[in-house]
Design a protein around this motif. Structure first.
Motif: not given
Length: 76
Positions: A23-36
């Motif tokens: 949420v904090a990333c201003p350029v949407q570089v991060l996301a949650l992985a499909g793996e755990v």
């Protein structure tokens, strides 16, 4: 003029998938992985590494300090 390129390194075994960095990333570089990870959490990962500006907003908001941000200058 020199540009800054950032790289985010996430300790995926310490990440609990709270999503604050995404949420904090201003350029949407991060996301949650499909793996755990080993603890069963979906961890954060870089999905658009070329767009990272090295602002370190993700590392600042991480409650577990499992994010490191590196910046590199390069000439165009």
């Amino acid at each position: 003029m020199a540009k800054i390129k950032g790289t985010v390194v996430i300790d995926k075994e310490r990440c609990k998938g709270c999503n604050l960095c995404v949420v904090a990333c201003p350029v949407q570089v991060l996301a949650l992985a499909g793996e755990v990870n080993g603890k069963g959490y979906n961890y954060s990962q870089m999905v658009r590494p070329d767009d990272c500006i090295g602002c370190a907003s993700c590392a600042i908001v991480c409650p577990d300090s499992c994010i490191a941000v590196y910046r590199q200058k390069f000439e165009e």
